[in-house]
Design an enzyme around this catalytic site. Structure first.
Site, mmCIF file in Angstrom:
data_model
loop_
_atom_site.group_PDB
_atom_site.id
_atom_site.type_symbol
_atom_site.label_atom_id
_atom_site.label_comp_id
_atom_site.label_asym_id
_atom_site.label_seq_id
_atom_site.Cartn_x
_atom_site.Cartn_y
_atom_site.Cartn_z
ATOM 1 C CB THR A 25 -4.919 -14.126 -5.908
ATOM 2 O OG1 THR A 25 -5.432 -14.046 -4.571
ATOM 3 C CG2 THR A 25 -4.860 -15.594 -6.330
ATOM 4 C CD GLN A 99 -4.716 -10.489 1.940
ATOM 5 O OE1 GLN A 99 -4.880 -11.343 1.084
ATOM 6 N NE2 GLN A 99 -5.220 -9.270 1.857
ATOM 7 C CG HIS A 173 -8.209 -10.934 2.554
ATOM 8 N ND1 HIS A 173 -9.058 -9.863 2.398
ATOM 9 C CD2 HIS A 173 -7.958 -11.382 1.298
ATOM 10 C CE1 HIS A 173 -9.304 -9.674 1.117
ATOM 11 N NE2 HIS A 173 -8.646 -10.594 0.418
ATOM 12 C CG ASN A 176 -11.392 -8.436 -1.885
ATOM 13 O OD1 ASN A 176 -11.794 -7.303 -1.616
ATOM 14 N ND2 ASN A 176 -10.296 -8.640 -2.577
ATOM 15 C CE1 TYR A 178 -11.958 -15.029 -1.733
ATOM 16 C CE2 TYR A 178 -10.799 -12.974 -1.340
ATOM 17 C CZ TYR A 178 -11.218 -13.960 -2.199
ATOM 18 O OH TYR A 178 -10.916 -13.880 -3.537
ATOM 19 N NE ARG A 225 -6.821 -4.982 0.810
ATOM 20 C CZ ARG A 225 -6.817 -5.277 -0.484
ATOM 21 N NH1 ARG A 225 -7.082 -6.506 -0.890
ATOM 22 N NH2 ARG A 225 -6.535 -4.359 -1.384
ATOM 23 C CG ASN A 233 -15.665 -14.034 -3.918
ATOM 24 O OD1 ASN A 233 -15.749 -14.735 -4.924
ATOM 25 N ND2 ASN A 233 -14.496 -13.641 -3.426
ATOM 26 N N GLY A 315 -2.285 -1.732 -6.698
ATOM 27 C CA GLY A 315 -2.404 -3.121 -7.101
ATOM 28 C C GLY A 315 -1.820 -3.370 -8.468
#
Length: 361
Positions: A25, A99, A173, A176, A178, A225, A233, A315
């Site tokens: 991001t 993504q 995605h 993480n 989400y 992913r 999170n 990354g």
């Protein structure tokens, strides 16, 4: 020379090498209607020497946005604007996947004027950044069965839009913390219906979404992913027995779809699970390995050499080194990423990192 620098076939596309630019991001979608800009096209084109580029997370609907100035793929305006990105990358011989990231309960009404949604009405601990400053996460609206199905359709529509915009494929995605990850984790998914409870029911949203997207654009253009054990999170997968059962069931359910790849963001301490998932996965396996406080670097190339992974994702080093494959091939030197410019802003810390040639190295 390491196998990492040899070509690789993925979804009918020839990758120049086995190095992947991981999704990151950057919050610079300052174009009309949160669309990408020419500066974003330059950023991705600079990194086209990656075997595969996976874009930053892109929301499939207005309600899927969780951060300021992140791009969408749900309007004609956004689709047209993404074409400048894909054209720029393809002009330099690159391969690029978009993504699709629905942030679910991670977000705030200050960003969209909409209530965030999730599998259950359970707020995440913590705060999210907005243009009005940090805001506490709010309690999300618990998705109904009909709304879950509509959200799956949003993913499929976003995938079609991505192909229309010139992308070579998409990545779902599921990591993480989400939305897809929220369905997988027992602390964020407290449902008692067919979408929650046992690991087999908690994986359903992920599997149904992958099926719908594969049907929409072809399984060979779809990656997935995941990040088992990642607490980002406010995800709690600390019950390792449940976590391993969940991800084993997920991979076993996804495997028959013959997706283009599985992309694991590796949490600390799960290498044994990583190896089991890799063994169970029938197509390309991509790993963003756990490397502690240091970014993935030259030492991790051995994971390609010894067959632990097919493709290796970088990354922060790709963020700071647009010509990262060339730098890895010669063992450096590497530009140092500047964390103060990771999110938001303009060209500083985005398109102004020099290549080896520009640095005179």
């Amino acid at each position: 020379m390491s196998k990492a620098f040899e070509p690789y076939e993925l979804g009918g596309k020839r990758l120049a090498n086995r190095l992947v630019m991981a999704p990151m991001t950057r919050s610079r979608a300052h174009g009309p209607g949160q669309s990408p800009t020419p500066l974003m096209a330059e950023y991705y084109a600079q990194r086209a020497s990656a075997g595969l580029i996976v874009t930053e997370g892109v929301q499939p609907s207005r309600g899927g946005q969780g951060y300021p100035d992140t791009p969408g793929i749900h309007t004609a305006e956004q689709v047209a604007a993404w074409r400048q990105v894909t054209d720029a990358v393809h002009a330099r011989g690159g391969v690029i996947y978009l993504q699709i990231m629905h942030t679910g309960r991670v977000g705030h009404p200050a960003l969209t004027d909409l209530q965030p949604v999730g599998p259950s009405a359970v707020a995440a601990a913590g705060q999210v950044y907005t243009h009005q400053g940090p805001q506490d996460f709010v309690t999300p609206h618990e998705l109904t069965d009909a709304e879950i199905r509509a959200t799956i359709t949003d993913y499929a529509t976003a995938a079609r839009n991505a192909i229309e915009a010139g992308f070579d494929g998409v990545e779902l995605h599921g990591a993480n913390g989400y939305l897809i990850h929220q369905f997988l984790a027992p602390n964020s998914n407290q449902r008692t219906d067919a979408w929650g409870g046992s690991p087999e029911r908690r994986i359903r949203f992920a599997v149904e979404t992958a099926k719908a997207v594969a049907e929409a654009i072809g399984a060979d253009k779809v990656g997935f992913r995941l990040s088992p054990g990642n607490p980002y999170n406010d995800i709690d997968e600390s019950d390792t027995t449940d976590m391993e059962a969940t991800y084993t069931a997920l991979v076993e359910a996804l495997a028959p779809l013959n997706l283009a790849y599985l992309h694991q963001l590796e949490a600390p301490g799960v290498r044994d699970l990583t190896l089991r998932l890799r063994k169970a996965w029938p197509t390309t396996f991509v790993l963003n390995p756990s490397t502690g406080r240091e970014p993935t670097g030259p030492a991790e190339l051995e994971l390609v050499e010894n067959g632990t992974v097919d493709l290796l994702a970088y990354g922060a080093l790709f963020l700071a080194n647009p010509d990262l494959p060339a730098r890895l091939a010669r063992g450096g030197p590497f530009n140092t990423p500047d964390p103060t410019t990771f999110y938001g802003g303009g060209e500083k810390g985005f398109t102004d990192y020099p290549t080896l040639e520009e640095a005179g190295a």
